[in-house]
Write a protein that holds these residues in place. Structure first.
Motif, PDB file in Angstrom:
ATOM      1  N   UNK A 190       0.791  -1.236   0.000  1.00 45.56           N
ATOM      2  CA  UNK A 190       0.000   0.000   0.000  1.00 45.56           C
ATOM      3  C   UNK A 190       0.820   1.281   0.000  1.00 45.56           C
ATOM      4  N   UNK A 191       2.111   1.213   0.238  1.00 50.04           N
ATOM      5  CA  UNK A 191       2.930   2.432   0.265  1.00 50.04           C
ATOM      6  C   UNK A 191       4.149   2.253  -0.629  1.00 50.04           C
ATOM      7  N   UNK A 192       4.399   3.280  -1.435  1.00 49.80           N
ATOM      8  CA  UNK A 192       5.555   3.178  -2.300  1.00 49.80           C
ATOM      9  C   UNK A 192       5.906   4.490  -2.974  1.00 49.80           C
ATOM     10  N   UNK A 193       7.094   4.512  -3.509  1.00 46.65           N
ATOM     11  CA  UNK A 193       7.634   5.641  -4.253  1.00 46.65           C
ATOM     12  C   UNK A 193       8.265   5.049  -5.498  1.00 46.65           C
ATOM     13  N   UNK A 194       7.913   5.562  -6.664  1.00 44.97           N
ATOM     14  CA  UNK A 194       8.383   4.986  -7.925  1.00 44.97           C
ATOM     15  C   UNK A 194       9.223   5.981  -8.698  1.00 44.97           C
ATOM     16  N   UNK A 195      10.247   5.468  -9.340  1.00 43.29           N
ATOM     17  CA  UNK A 195      11.047   6.273 -10.254  1.00 43.29           C
ATOM     18  C   UNK A 195      11.168   5.523 -11.573  1.00 43.29           C
ATOM     19  N   UNK A 196      10.936   6.257 -12.632  1.00 47.88           N
ATOM     20  CA  UNK A 196      11.082   5.685 -13.976  1.00 47.88           C
ATOM     21  C   UNK A 196      12.411   6.168 -14.538  1.00 47.88           C
ATOM     22  N   UNK A 197      13.111   5.267 -15.215  1.00 44.13           N
ATOM     23  CA  UNK A 197      14.397   5.595 -15.822  1.00 44.13           C
ATOM     24  C   UNK A 197      14.309   5.335 -17.315  1.00 44.13           C
ATOM     25  N   UNK A 198      14.887   6.216 -18.077  1.00 41.86           N
ATOM     26  CA  UNK A 198      14.882   6.083 -19.541  1.00 41.86           C
ATOM     27  C   UNK A 198      15.601   4.794 -19.956  1.00 41.86           C
ATOM     28  N   UNK A 201       4.143   0.676   8.002  1.00 41.78           N
ATOM     29  CA  UNK A 201       5.398   1.424   8.027  1.00 41.78           C
ATOM     30  C   UNK A 201       5.379   2.471   6.916  1.00 41.78           C
ATOM     31  N   UNK A 202       6.175   3.517   7.102  1.00 38.80           N
ATOM     32  CA  UNK A 202       6.282   4.578   6.094  1.00 38.80           C
ATOM     33  C   UNK A 202       7.665   4.523   5.465  1.00 38.80           C
ATOM     34  N   UNK A 203       7.764   5.082   4.289  1.00 39.47           N
ATOM     35  CA  UNK A 203       9.069   5.239   3.665  1.00 39.47           C
ATOM     36  C   UNK A 203       9.810   6.374   4.359  1.00 39.47           C
ATOM     37  N   UNK A 204      11.127   6.277   4.479  1.00 44.80           N
ATOM     38  CA  UNK A 204      11.871   7.369   5.105  1.00 44.80           C
ATOM     39  C   UNK A 204      11.821   8.623   4.238  1.00 44.80           C
ATOM     40  N   UNK A 205      11.910   9.803   4.869  1.00 46.17           N
ATOM     41  CA  UNK A 205      11.921  11.049   4.103  1.00 46.17           C
ATOM     42  C   UNK A 205      13.254  11.238   3.388  1.00 46.17           C
ATOM     43  N   UNK A 206      13.282  12.178   2.444  1.00 41.23           N
ATOM     44  CA  UNK A 206      14.516  12.472   1.721  1.00 41.23           C
ATOM     45  C   UNK A 206      15.565  13.050   2.657  1.00 41.23           C
ATOM     46  N   UNK A 207      15.126  13.806   3.653  1.00 43.83           N
ATOM     47  CA  UNK A 207      16.057  14.412   4.607  1.00 43.83           C
ATOM     48  C   UNK A 207      15.629  14.012   6.007  1.00 43.83           C
ATOM     49  N   UNK A 208      16.572  13.572   6.831  1.00 48.00           N
ATOM     50  CA  UNK A 208      16.209  13.199   8.199  1.00 48.00           C
ATOM     51  C   UNK A 208      15.530  14.358   8.921  1.00 48.00           C
ATOM     52  N   UNK A 209      14.498  14.021   9.694  1.00 50.96           N
ATOM     53  CA  UNK A 209      13.798  15.042  10.462  1.00 50.96           C
ATOM     54  C   UNK A 209      12.785  15.822   9.670  1.00 50.96           C
ATOM     55  N   UNK A 238       6.483  13.398   2.990  1.00 49.74           N
ATOM     56  CA  UNK A 238       5.534  13.759   1.944  1.00 49.74           C
ATOM     57  C   UNK A 238       4.660  12.573   1.620  1.00 49.74           C
ATOM     58  N   UNK A 239       4.253  12.495   0.369  1.00 50.43           N
ATOM     59  CA  UNK A 239       3.374  11.408  -0.039  1.00 50.43           C
ATOM     60  C   UNK A 239       4.115  10.091  -0.046  1.00 50.43           C
ATOM     61  N   UNK A 240       3.409   9.055   0.354  1.00 48.94           N
ATOM     62  CA  UNK A 240       3.974   7.709   0.268  1.00 48.94           C
ATOM     63  C   UNK A 240       3.244   6.905  -0.799  1.00 48.94           C
ATOM     64  N   UNK A 241       2.505   7.573  -1.612  1.00 48.25           N
ATOM     65  CA  UNK A 241       1.884   6.900  -2.746  1.00 48.25           C
ATOM     66  C   UNK A 241       2.846   7.018  -3.912  1.00 48.25           C
ATOM     67  N   UNK A 242       2.490   6.476  -5.031  1.00 45.74           N
ATOM     68  CA  UNK A 242       3.458   6.417  -6.109  1.00 45.74           C
ATOM     69  C   UNK A 242       3.671   7.768  -6.779  1.00 45.74           C
ATOM     70  N   UNK A 244      10.217   1.664  -4.650  1.00 48.88           N
ATOM     71  CA  UNK A 244      10.670   1.661  -3.261  1.00 48.88           C
ATOM     72  C   UNK A 244       9.402   1.465  -2.437  1.00 48.88           C
ATOM     73  N   UNK A 245       9.291   0.344  -1.754  1.00 45.10           N
ATOM     74  CA  UNK A 245       8.044  -0.059  -1.117  1.00 45.10           C
ATOM     75  C   UNK A 245       8.206  -0.213   0.386  1.00 45.10           C
ATOM     76  N   UNK A 246       7.140   0.126   1.111  1.00 46.14           N
ATOM     77  CA  UNK A 246       7.149  -0.014   2.572  1.00 46.14           C
ATOM     78  C   UNK A 246       6.168  -1.099   2.987  1.00 46.14           C
TER      79      UNK A 246
END
Length: 160
Positions: A114-122, A140-148, A152-156, A134-136
């Motif tokens: 139910x939680x994920x972050x996707x990146x497409x590459x050429x 559980x949640x995905x970690x943020x880009x910066x600690x603390x 943001x969104x944990x959807x795709x 990147x799936x949780x």
């Protein structure tokens, strides 16, 4: 290509409402969003690298991901790798040649998570486009880009 332009225009419209985006042109906004996505992917990868493997959850989830792609994924998509730890999985899929990976696929449903972050590459020379998910684990949640900082969104999301 029109799908990609539509996605990029959506980013521009969203960012045009932010104060910090007022002075950025289209390419700068795309570059900034790509940079943010790459930082988030790096943070998730680093967090996964620090996790031990939950032997009760990881192998079952890796199998679930492989079966989900085979049963519900787009035709010709190939699982390159699925690595799960305790709360995070990183999955890499290659699309068939000629498929740029921009077609709408609900990867979270395909993988049964139910939680994920996707990146497409050429596509690289001689290969198809790739999607890295990147799936949780549920609960559980995905970690943020910066600690603390909130993740943001944990959807795709999809960036190229």
């Amino acid at each position: 290509m029109t799908d990609e332009v539509g996605q990029l225009r959506g980013l521009v419209e969203r960012d045009s409402q932010r104060e910090d985006a007022q002075d950025l042109d289209f390419e700068q906004m795309v570059a900034r969003d790509r940079y943010i996505a790459e930082r988030r992917a790096a943070a998730i990868t680093a967090a996964a690298d620090r996790e031990p493997v939950d032997m009760d959850w990881a192998p079952v989830t890796e199998r679930q991901i492989a079966e989900g792609l085979a049963d519900n994924g787009p035709p010709g998509a190939r699982l390159i790798s699925a690595v799960c730890m305790s709360t995070l999985c990183i999955v890499e899929i290659e699309h068939p040649p000629g498929d740029d990976g921009t077609g709408h696929v609900n990867w979270l449903s395909v993988f049964g998570l139910s939680r994920g972050f996707l990146m497409r590459h050429r596509p690289e020379s001689g290969a198809g486009a790739r999607t890295v998910a990147y799936l949780a684990r549920s609960g559980h949640a995905l970690p943020p880009a910066e600690p603390g900082r909130p993740g943001g969104r944990d959807k795709s999301s999809s960036f190229e």
